[in-house]
Design an enzyme around this catalytic site. Structure first.
Site, PDB file in Angstrom:
ATOM      1  N   HIS A 107      36.918  14.438  22.043  1.00  0.00           N
ATOM      2  CA  HIS A 107      36.473  13.466  23.019  1.00  0.00           C
ATOM      3  C   HIS A 107      36.008  14.229  24.197  1.00  0.00           C
ATOM      4  O   HIS A 107      35.727  13.734  25.576  1.00  0.00           O
ATOM      5  CB  HIS A 107      37.232  12.469  23.712  1.00  0.00           C
ATOM      6  CG  HIS A 107      37.808  11.610  22.501  1.00  0.00           C
ATOM      7  ND1 HIS A 107      37.458  10.594  22.014  1.00  0.00           N
ATOM      8  CD2 HIS A 107      38.976  12.155  21.850  1.00  0.00           C
ATOM      9  CE1 HIS A 107      38.095  10.086  21.126  1.00  0.00           C
ATOM     10  NE2 HIS A 107      39.185  10.891  20.915  1.00  0.00           N
ATOM     11  N   SER A 140      14.847  32.239  36.298  1.00  0.00           N
ATOM     12  CA  SER A 140      13.905  31.061  36.897  1.00  0.00           C
ATOM     13  C   SER A 140      12.959  31.543  37.688  1.00  0.00           C
ATOM     14  O   SER A 140      13.264  32.516  38.289  1.00  0.00           O
ATOM     15  CB  SER A 140      14.584  30.038  37.785  1.00  0.00           C
ATOM     16  OG  SER A 140      14.084  29.667  38.619  1.00  0.00           O
ATOM     17  N   ASN A 175      19.356  31.740  32.221  1.00  0.00           N
ATOM     18  CA  ASN A 175      19.460  30.251  31.500  1.00  0.00           C
ATOM     19  C   ASN A 175      19.537  30.574  30.172  1.00  0.00           C
ATOM     20  O   ASN A 175      19.011  31.493  29.466  1.00  0.00           O
ATOM     21  CB  ASN A 175      17.986  29.513  31.749  1.00  0.00           C
ATOM     22  CG  ASN A 175      17.610  29.017  33.121  1.00  0.00           C
ATOM     23  OD1 ASN A 175      18.794  28.583  33.805  1.00  0.00           O
ATOM     24  ND2 ASN A 175      16.608  29.082  33.728  1.00  0.00           N
TER      25      ASN A 175
END
Ligand code: ARG
Length: 467
Positions: free
Chosen positions: A156, A277, A285
């Site tokens: 979970h 970026s 990224n």
């Protein structure tokens, strides 16, 4: 010359003519088309349709077509050829004259495209299995480096139990090995030769189908001409297998993305597979991972599109089947480009083992081990669970970990607690507790690692045997 102009009085609408052509995408099948045509030509000679000289002329012509295509890509830019089959016929006639038009005796493009596509998928499977074996090897190498270092396992997405980093990585190896097996299974079923099936009812000449099948490396001829000319199950199966593989990669990518966040800090993204970026100077990224995850949608989409293409097609060949080609090529191309990149990423990604180990020792992931301690002291499991639940609640209240609670406090919750309880909470004890086949006890993981190596080795050997 068209392959079918005799009964037509009017030329095709030029736009329709362009629109219905498949050469732009089926040109990549040229090599298979030439091989299959050579097999057919030999069968024609055995059936007495071609003289030995004619056979030689045709085989040489086919070879020359292959050479010219290899020498120049524009060779295939033939605006008149409808598809790769027509292209070969045209070129053959141009090279060797009217004898070239004998090649199509007793055959149909319906069996040809079915054959070419099977050959294409078979080759793609062999390449993909090779790439999968390299990926699995790269993961197993990282597994070895990780040694006995631990990390949290989640259910979970909540901290569940500590596991070895190696155990986590081997989970992916299992998935990819299954994908390799599924590809092999698909290969087995597709490896039958449609040549000699004709348009739908079987060849109109006594062609030796077994000989054709064997010369192309197929196990046998297909059993039913109606099925063989209209069947694309192999394409559906193949792309389904690829979509499951893509989903495994996507889950892997998602997990890597999560683990690379500063919040987790478990892995360091390799600069060689990341981008920055244009706006925020600090960013690195996980583009490779995101694109892997993103391409999965397209692959699953192709699998669905293939199924829907087949839905409701009456037997046997229908031109709709031409649309299956790109649906098949795209995911194979995507996967073949992606797997080596994923392997490269796995070789260079950094594992922050100290951070992972640290995370493996907080969050009460030793609670079940604590309950097991009570079970071993004769406390019924449900009650042990309850008692340790209370211990956890107390620790939360105090802002401590389980092992920081004094024995006196613990004994108020259950008299079964003794001094050795604290040993059972240690990371090494918790790991060692999972001492079953498939469990994360270090000794078990070492065995699993050996087995994974063996499985990868046999995958490699099978791939080599087909090469
Ligand atoms: N280009 C066609 C395809 O991909 C080849 C088979 C054409 N057969 C036909 N009867 N028109 O399906």
């Amino acid at each position: 010359m068209k392959m079918w102009s005799g009964r037509f009085r009017q030329p095709l609408d030029p736009e329709f003519e362009r629109w219905q052509r498949s050469l732009d995408f089926d040109r990549r099948l040229l090599g298979y088309e030439l091989d299959a045509s050579a097999a057919h030509a030999r069968a024609l000679k055995s059936a007495g349709i071609l003289s030995p000289e004619e056979l030689i002329a045709i085989l040489q012509g086919l070879e020359q077509i292959g050479e010219r295509a290899a020498a120049s890509a524009v060779f295939l830019d033939d605006p008149e050829a409808e598809d790769v089959h027509h292209f070969v016929e045209k070129q053959l006639a141009a090279l060797i004259g009217d004898v070239g038009y004998k090649l199509h005796s007793g055959r149909s493009r319906n069996e040809q495209i079915a054959t070419d596509l099977r050959l294409y998928v078979r080759a793609a499977i062999d390449q993909l299995r090779h790439e999968l074996s390299k990926l699995c090897n790269a993961i197993v190498d990282r597994t070895e480096l990780a040694g006995d270092a631990a990390m949290p396992a989640y259910t979970h997405l909540q901290k569940a139990e500590p596991v070895l980093i190696a155990h986590w990585l081997l989970a992916y190896v299992e998935m990819f090995l299954r994908d390799g097996e599924r590809l092999a299974d698909c290969r087995k079923r597709l490896n039958l030769c449609p040549l000699g099936s004709g348009a739908v009812a079987g060849a109109t000449l006594p062609l030796n189908r077994m000989a054709m099948a064997q010369s192309l490396g197929f196990d046998a001829p297909t059993a039913n001409s109606i099925d063989a000319t209209s069947d694309r199950d192999f394409a559906v199966e193949f792309v389904d297998v690829l979509s499951l593989l893509a989903i495994h990669l996507s889950r892997w990518a998602e997990e890597m993305i999560l683990f690379s966040t500063q919040e987790y800090g478990f892995i360091g993204l390799p600069e060689t597979y990341s981008t920055g970026s244009s706006a925020m100077p600090q960013k690195k990224n996980p583009d490779l991972l995101e694109l892997v995850r993103g391409k999965t949608g397209r692959i699953v989409g192709n699998a669905t599109a293939l199924l829907v293409n087949m839905k409701g097609l009456p037997l046997a060949y229908n031109k709709d089947l031409q649309e299956t080609q790109q649906l098949l090529f795209e995911p194979a191309d995507t996967m073949l480009q992606m797997l080596p990149l994923v392997t490269g990423f796995m070789k260079s990604v950094e594992f922050h083992q100290e951070a992972m180990e640290r995370a493996a020792q907080s969050g009460f992931m030793n609670a079940w081990a604590g309950a097991t301690y009570l079970v071993n002291r004769g406390v019924p499991s449900r009650l042990a669970h309850e008692r340790i639940g209370k211990v956890v609640a107390l620790a939360i209240e105090r802002g401590s970990e389980l092992h920081e609670l004094p024995l006196a406090e613990l004994q108020k919750i259950s008299p079964a607690f003794r001094d050795d309880f604290y040993d059972s909470l240690k990371l090494s004890s918790v790991l060692a507790l999972h001492d079953v086949v498939g469990g994360t006890a270090p000794e078990r993981v070492r065995k699993a690692l050996g087995l994974a190596r063996e499985k990868i080795q046999s995958l490699r050997e099978e791939v080599h045997a087909h090469a």
